[in-house]
Design a protein around this motif. Structure first.
Motif, PDB file in Angstrom:
ATOM      1  N   PRO A  17       0.834  -1.216   0.000  1.00  0.00           N
ATOM      2  CA  PRO A  17       0.000   0.000   0.000  1.00  0.00           C
ATOM      3  C   PRO A  17       0.864   1.261   0.000  1.00  0.00           C
ATOM      4  O   PRO A  17       1.975   1.278   0.535  1.00  0.00           O
ATOM      5  CB  PRO A  17      -0.799  -0.117   1.307  1.00  0.00           C
ATOM      6  N   LYS A  18       0.355   2.312  -0.619  1.00  0.00           N
ATOM      7  CA  LYS A  18       1.015   3.622  -0.611  1.00  0.00           C
ATOM      8  C   LYS A  18       0.376   4.464   0.491  1.00  0.00           C
ATOM      9  O   LYS A  18      -0.842   4.472   0.641  1.00  0.00           O
ATOM     10  CB  LYS A  18       0.859   4.308  -1.967  1.00  0.00           C
ATOM     11  N   ILE A  19       1.217   5.169   1.236  1.00  0.00           N
ATOM     12  CA  ILE A  19       0.722   5.973   2.355  1.00  0.00           C
ATOM     13  C   ILE A  19       1.169   7.422   2.153  1.00  0.00           C
ATOM     14  O   ILE A  19       2.360   7.683   1.952  1.00  0.00           O
ATOM     15  CB  ILE A  19       1.216   5.418   3.699  1.00  0.00           C
ATOM     16  N   TYR A  20       0.196   8.338   2.198  1.00  0.00           N
ATOM     17  CA  TYR A  20       0.458   9.745   1.913  1.00  0.00           C
ATOM     18  C   TYR A  20       0.124  10.612   3.128  1.00  0.00           C
ATOM     19  O   TYR A  20      -0.771  10.297   3.923  1.00  0.00           O
ATOM     20  CB  TYR A  20      -0.413  10.236   0.756  1.00  0.00           C
ATOM     21  N   VAL A  21       0.835  11.753   3.237  1.00  0.00           N
ATOM     22  CA  VAL A  21       0.446  12.825   4.135  1.00  0.00           C
ATOM     23  C   VAL A  21      -0.436  13.772   3.330  1.00  0.00           C
ATOM     24  O   VAL A  21       0.012  14.349   2.335  1.00  0.00           O
ATOM     25  CB  VAL A  21       1.670  13.587   4.683  1.00  0.00           C
ATOM     26  N   ILE A  22      -1.697  13.929   3.738  1.00  0.00           N
ATOM     27  CA  ILE A  22      -2.650  14.732   2.964  1.00  0.00           C
ATOM     28  C   ILE A  22      -2.436  16.223   3.183  1.00  0.00           C
ATOM     29  O   ILE A  22      -2.496  17.018   2.241  1.00  0.00           O
ATOM     30  CB  ILE A  22      -4.097  14.357   3.337  1.00  0.00           C
ATOM     31  N   ASN A  23      -2.180  16.625   4.421  1.00  0.00           N
ATOM     32  CA  ASN A  23      -2.092  18.057   4.753  1.00  0.00           C
ATOM     33  C   ASN A  23      -0.638  18.529   4.796  1.00  0.00           C
ATOM     34  O   ASN A  23      -0.212  19.233   5.724  1.00  0.00           O
ATOM     35  CB  ASN A  23      -2.795  18.345   6.077  1.00  0.00           C
ATOM     36  N   LEU A  24       0.129  18.150   3.789  1.00  0.00           N
ATOM     37  CA  LEU A  24       1.559  18.463   3.770  1.00  0.00           C
ATOM     38  C   LEU A  24       1.816  19.971   3.746  1.00  0.00           C
ATOM     39  O   LEU A  24       2.695  20.477   4.446  1.00  0.00           O
ATOM     40  CB  LEU A  24       2.210  17.791   2.553  1.00  0.00           C
ATOM     41  N   ASP A  25       1.060  20.710   2.929  1.00  0.00           N
ATOM     42  CA  ASP A  25       1.267  22.161   2.826  1.00  0.00           C
ATOM     43  C   ASP A  25       0.977  22.860   4.155  1.00  0.00           C
ATOM     44  O   ASP A  25       1.689  23.789   4.548  1.00  0.00           O
ATOM     45  CB  ASP A  25       0.372  22.747   1.730  1.00  0.00           C
ATOM     46  N   GLU A  26      -0.049  22.398   4.820  1.00  0.00           N
ATOM     47  CA  GLU A  26      -0.416  22.987   6.118  1.00  0.00           C
ATOM     48  C   GLU A  26       0.670  22.739   7.164  1.00  0.00           C
ATOM     49  O   GLU A  26       1.012  23.622   7.962  1.00  0.00           O
ATOM     50  CB  GLU A  26      -1.740  22.375   6.567  1.00  0.00           C
ATOM     51  N   LEU A  27       1.237  21.545   7.148  1.00  0.00           N
ATOM     52  CA  LEU A  27       2.250  21.172   8.145  1.00  0.00           C
ATOM     53  C   LEU A  27       3.621  21.754   7.821  1.00  0.00           C
ATOM     54  O   LEU A  27       4.450  21.937   8.712  1.00  0.00           O
ATOM     55  CB  LEU A  27       2.357  19.645   8.217  1.00  0.00           C
ATOM     56  N   ASN A  28       3.847  22.004   6.526  1.00  0.00           N
ATOM     57  CA  ASN A  28       5.166  22.479   6.070  1.00  0.00           C
ATOM     58  C   ASN A  28       6.270  21.524   6.519  1.00  0.00           C
ATOM     59  O   ASN A  28       7.342  21.929   6.987  1.00  0.00           O
ATOM     60  CB  ASN A  28       5.442  23.890   6.591  1.00  0.00           C
ATOM     61  N   LEU A  29       6.005  20.227   6.392  1.00  0.00           N
ATOM     62  CA  LEU A  29       6.985  19.208   6.770  1.00  0.00           C
ATOM     63  C   LEU A  29       8.071  19.098   5.705  1.00  0.00           C
ATOM     64  O   LEU A  29       7.784  18.993   4.511  1.00  0.00           O
ATOM     65  CB  LEU A  29       6.300  17.851   6.926  1.00  0.00           C
ATOM     66  N   PHE A  30       9.307  19.103   6.138  1.00  0.00           N
ATOM     67  CA  PHE A  30      10.429  18.873   5.228  1.00  0.00           C
ATOM     68  C   PHE A  30      11.366  17.888   5.911  1.00  0.00           C
ATOM     69  O   PHE A  30      12.210  18.251   6.722  1.00  0.00           O
ATOM     70  CB  PHE A  30      11.138  20.192   4.926  1.00  0.00           C
ATOM     71  N   ILE A  31      11.155  16.607   5.617  1.00  0.00           N
ATOM     72  CA  ILE A  31      11.914  15.539   6.266  1.00  0.00           C
ATOM     73  C   ILE A  31      12.322  14.510   5.223  1.00  0.00           C
ATOM     74  O   ILE A  31      11.731  14.433   4.143  1.00  0.00           O
ATOM     75  CB  ILE A  31      11.075  14.856   7.375  1.00  0.00           C
ATOM     76  N   PRO A  32      13.330  13.710   5.522  1.00  0.00           N
ATOM     77  CA  PRO A  32      13.748  12.671   4.572  1.00  0.00           C
ATOM     78  C   PRO A  32      12.630  11.668   4.290  1.00  0.00           C
ATOM     79  O   PRO A  32      11.787  11.385   5.143  1.00  0.00           O
ATOM     80  CB  PRO A  32      14.921  11.992   5.298  1.00  0.00           C
ATOM     81  N   HIS A  33      12.651  11.155   3.080  1.00  0.00           N
ATOM     82  CA  HIS A  33      11.750  10.086   2.630  1.00  0.00           C
ATOM     83  C   HIS A  33      10.283  10.517   2.548  1.00  0.00           C
ATOM     84  O   HIS A  33       9.390   9.667   2.545  1.00  0.00           O
ATOM     85  CB  HIS A  33      11.858   8.843   3.528  1.00  0.00           C
ATOM     86  N   LEU A  34      10.062  11.814   2.477  1.00  0.00           N
ATOM     87  CA  LEU A  34       8.709  12.334   2.284  1.00  0.00           C
ATOM     88  C   LEU A  34       8.682  13.078   0.947  1.00  0.00           C
ATOM     89  O   LEU A  34       9.309  14.124   0.798  1.00  0.00           O
ATOM     90  CB  LEU A  34       8.303  13.268   3.425  1.00  0.00           C
ATOM     91  N   GLU A  35       7.940  12.508  -0.005  1.00  0.00           N
ATOM     92  CA  GLU A  35       7.949  13.060  -1.353  1.00  0.00           C
ATOM     93  C   GLU A  35       7.142  14.352  -1.442  1.00  0.00           C
ATOM     94  O   GLU A  35       6.365  14.698  -0.544  1.00  0.00           O
ATOM     95  CB  GLU A  35       7.368  12.024  -2.332  1.00  0.00           C
TER      96      GLU A  35
END
Length: 558
Positions: free
Chosen positions: A49-67
């Protein structure tokens, strides 16, 4: 279907968005609500299964292995083996791995992974402009040249082989351009430069600080002089960033700083996607072995074995090669030779060495190929020192008397020579390595150890006294029958022994014997040699005990 109750240990607000999508909230250790989406591909559970972070823009996450699109790369994409029988267990394990990947990034545990994925983050930036890079990516700061081919921007230096490679890739419409002032700058090997956040990129200030903090004083002085220079050209900067040993990245920026220095430039800086065509990078994309790149080798006889050997050596990284063969490429050669119909276009046979030269240089843009359309015996008669220029010579002519004469010539030298030949009907073959500074030579194998007389090759898999030859219509068409598969194997085995010799895994003069398919040989009724019968369960073998005291060249002189 996955029972949602079993996911509540990890997620809140869980629901099925559709039959193939589950959504839920994960509360991170940073106390932020991370909305996740679990997508089950059509071929699940064969595909994870593929697993996504939906609210990426809101979180402003910048971490390894997160496309960039929120995809969490929680496991390697290739050759992952798992039990497909329990889809619920697969889903839970995937979710736990995805959460761990997020937490490692949030807590800074895997910050070093940023550098390993530098290019992956770099390439996600918007409006990335592609350029093509041929220059030597060494540790020297230098200005580079710009070439244009239609809409392609090409970066190169003044190294001849790099220019030749560029024109092989782009043979037409490639012209030098004066549109940009280009600088190549390698940073220190021990740097800690991290990739930019693809959503933000680097500012000009950030870029200049990275350069100044990560290069030597001499390079910094050169760089400062370059950024303060005013001219009518734009500025193009290529940075080499060492990541780890034998791992480096090239990135670039373009600044439209015409009629002003970079220091005073206030406009945008445009990141560049550097498409690497340089020799070092392309070699690293294979085994990354550099021990062969400075070798000068020659191949004598570019028939079925020699032609395939030339390709294998080129693919190994050998950059300088000479081909020697007086014969033309005939239609008879077509099905077991490396060359195709180009060698006999319009029914006009061409010299093997010339057609193979064109083919090799076309497929290997950094390979320099020279040719001699002469018999080797004529060459050594006219120029006895000719072979001294080569680090290694490969003799692939298959004719015993020619090989014995060549061996006699080399016995008076310090040359290093490989002889490669095959047995009839594809039952096997041999590779003999001789360093003529040492004992053991080709004639040792063709000398009777009791009488000293010249005999059939003692390494042979075929019982002496048999004529195994095929003719089509006349004796002029006689040839030893074997297939393209046999000559390919001969080339591979020759390169295998060559590899061991170069890396000093084998230091003695040695003969490698390998087996092919001998069923057809046996069914026809031909007889095997005693050596084959005694050792067939032990081949392939590499033996160095073939030195013959009765050999006229290596033996004890009376």
């Amino acid at each position: 279907m996955v029972n949602l109750e079993h996911l509540k240990e990890y997620l809140e607000n869980i629901s099925y968005f559709s039959d193939s999508v589950i959504t839920g909230d994960y509360i991170g250790t940073n106390q932020k609500r991370i909305k996740l989406k679990i997508v089950f591909p059509y071929h699940f559970p064969v595909v994870l299964p593929k697993i996504y972070v939906i609210n990426l823009d809101e979180l402003n996450l910048f971490i390894p292995h997160l496309e960039y699109d929120g995809l969490i790369c929680y496991t390697p994409s290739n050759n992952v083996i798992f039990d497909r029988s329990n889809t619920e267990v697969i889903t839970i394990i995937a979710l736990k791995k995805a959460i761990k990947t997020l937490e490692d990034g949030i807590q800074g545990v895997n910050e070093s992974e940023f550098r390993k994925e530098f290019i992956a983050f770099w390439d996600r930036q918007k409006n990335l402009q592609p350029i093509i890079f041929f220059a030597s990516a060494n540790d020297e700061i230098k200005t580079l040249e710009i070439f244009e081919n239609n809409k392609d921007i090409i970066i190169n230096d003044d190294v001849l082989k790099n220019k030749e490679a560029m024109y092989r890739f782009f043979p037409t419409n490639t012209e030098k351009s004066d549109s940009m002032d280009t600088l190549y700058l390698p940073l220190r090997s021990k740097n800690k430069v991290l990739p930019p956040n693809p959503r933000k990129g680097w500012t000009k200030k950030k870029l200049l600080n990275i350069v100044r903090k990560n290069c030597t004083q001499a390079k910094k002085a050169y760089f400062d002089k370059w950024i303060n220079k005013k001219n009518d050209k734009g500025k193009l900067l290529i940075l080499k960033i060492p990541i780890s040993e034998n791992n480096e990245v090239l990135i670039g920026y373009w600044l439209n700083a015409t009629k002003q220095s970079i220091k005073k430039y206030t406009g945008p800086i445009s990141p560049l996607y550097v498409r690497r065509f340089d020799f070092t990078y392309l070699l690293e994309r294979t085994s990354g072995e550099h021990s062969f790149t400075n070798l000068n080798i020659c191949i004598v006889g570019v028939g079925s074995v020699g032609s395939k050997l030339s390709n294998e050596l080129a693919n190994l990284g050998v950059a300088k090669m000479t081909l020697i063969d007086p014969e033309k490429f005939e239609a008879d050669n077509l099905f077991r030779h490396e060359l195709g119909v180009d060698g006999i276009k319009y029914g006009k046979p061409k010299l093997k060495v010339e057609v193979l030269q064109q083919d090799l240089e076309k497929k290997n843009p950094y390979l320099e190929v020279a040719v001699e359309s002469m018999d080797i015996l004529d060459i050594i008669s006219s120029d006895p020192n000719y072979f001294d220029q080569f680090d290694y010579s490969f003799i692939c002519i298959g004719d015993t008397m020619h090989s014995l004469e060549i061996n006699r010539f080399f016995s008076k030298s310090n040359n290093k020579v490989f002889y490669s030949w095959v047995e009839p009907l594809g039952i096997g073959g041999h590779v003999l390595y001789i360093d003529y500074c040492k004992k053991g030579c080709f004639q040792c194998l063709n000398t009777d150890p009791n009488t000293g007389n010249i005999i059939s090759n003692r390494s042979s898999l075929v019982k002496p006294g048999q004529t195994i030859e095929k003719t089509l219509a006349s004796c002029r068409s006689a040839f030893v029958p074997y297939s393209s598969l046999t000559s390919r194997e001969a080339a591979v085995k020759t390169v295998e022994l060559f590899h061991k010799i170069v890396y000093k895994e084998i230091t003695k003069n040695s003969v490698l014997t390998w087996l092919g398919d001998f069923k057809n040989f046996k069914d026809i009724g031909y007889q095997f040699s005693d050596r084959f019968t005694k050792n067939k369960n032990y081949f392939p073998t590499v033996e160095s005990n073939f030195i013959n005291n009765k050999c006229e060249i290596c033996g004890v002189k009376p």
